[in-house]
Design an enzyme around this catalytic site. Structure first.
Site, PDB file in Angstrom:
ATOM      1  N   TYR A 146      46.811  11.453  21.201  1.00 18.64           N
ATOM      2  CA  TYR A 146      46.707  10.253  20.357  1.00 18.64           C
ATOM      3  C   TYR A 146      47.558   9.118  20.921  1.00 18.64           C
ATOM      4  CZ  TYR A 146      46.294   7.515  16.050  1.00 18.64           C
ATOM      5  OH  TYR A 146      46.020   6.527  15.121  1.00 18.64           O
ATOM      6  N   THR A 183      45.456   8.220   3.943  1.00 14.49           N
ATOM      7  CA  THR A 183      44.085   8.481   4.372  1.00 14.49           C
ATOM      8  C   THR A 183      43.892   9.955   4.730  1.00 14.49           C
ATOM      9  OG1 THR A 183      44.589   8.059   6.696  1.00 14.49           O
ATOM     10  CG2 THR A 183      43.930   6.151   5.357  1.00 14.49           C
TER      11      THR A 183
END
Length: 243
Positions: A146, A183
């Protein structure tokens, strides 16, 4: 006429962006691999950007919709992203690494290339936003993939902005760091093992203390920024400087 295009539109920040644009009366084309909740003013397109060839097909399709709409001010937001794999180097799954780079790096780069090419012979103004992360500028144990994808998209943004300025272009490419939000991606992070992700406890604590911003709050901040030019080409904007 204005038009917004949002990838990863079915949930999280993408869903917040769709809602924010629609409330301002700006129609939206939403791209996602799963169905997006139906709303007036939203055109939903199903594409899985992790699949080879799909980003180019999607980019061509969307540009046809842009031309058909007659819009003269278009915002294209590359929001689709994956956090997986969260794992230490030496234990990474090759297929998941490839998927991450396809979604987080290759899709936005390839689609931006298509749209900027077509925009050269188009009368409207195009603004492209790459959703990034603070992880793109600092190392985090367990997040090598990431971290790397967001660092790549940051540099892509800066180079694109530099080139557009060199051409005295009216078009813009920027990045947006939304910070930590409540989220599904955060749920994935919090469910990681401490062995794979040493800082998992800090993210669990953020949730417990209620320190995660809502996706809609973060989306509204970006939409307000886009509505208040001038936008600085190649700049990496952060939600923390807007709220």
């Amino acid at each position: 006429m204005e038009l917004a295009v949002v990838t990863g539109a079915s949930k999280g920040l993408g869903e917040g962006l769709v809602e924010s644009f629609l409330e301002k009366g700006i129609p939206v084309i939403g791209i996602a691999r799963s169905e997006t909740a139906k709303r007036e003013g939203l055109t939903s397109l199903l594409y899985d950007l992790s699949k080879s060839g799909v980003p180019l097909t999607a980019a061509e399709h969307v540009w046809q919709e842009v031309v058909k709409s007659g819009a003269t001010k278009v915002t294209l937001i590359h929001n689709a992203s994956v956090i997986d794999p969260i794992e230490r180097i030496g234990k990474l799954d090759p297929d998941r690494v490839e998927t991450a780079f396809r979604v987080n790096v290759m899709a936005p780069m390839l689609m931006t290339n298509v749209w900027l090419t077509k925009a050269k012979s188009w009368d409207g103004q195009l603004t492209i936003v790459n959703v990034t992360s603070g992880a793109g500028s600092r190392p985090i144990s367990g997040w090598s993939v990431y971290n790397s994808t967001k660092a790549a998209i940051n540099m892509h943004t800066q180079v694109a902005g530099l080139e557009l300025d060199q051409e005295n272009s009216k078009h813009r490419v920027i990045a947006y760091n939304p910070g930590v939000m409540d989220t599904g991606m955060q749920e994935t992070i919090r469910s990681s093992s401490e062995e794979a992700f040493a800082d998992v406890g800090r993210f669990q604590e953020l949730k417990e203390k209620g320190d995660l911003r809502s996706p809609r709050t973060v989306a509204d901040a970006l939409v307000e920024l886009l509505d208040a030019p001038p936008i600085e080409n190649g700049r990496i904007y952060s939600v923390s400087e807007l709220l």
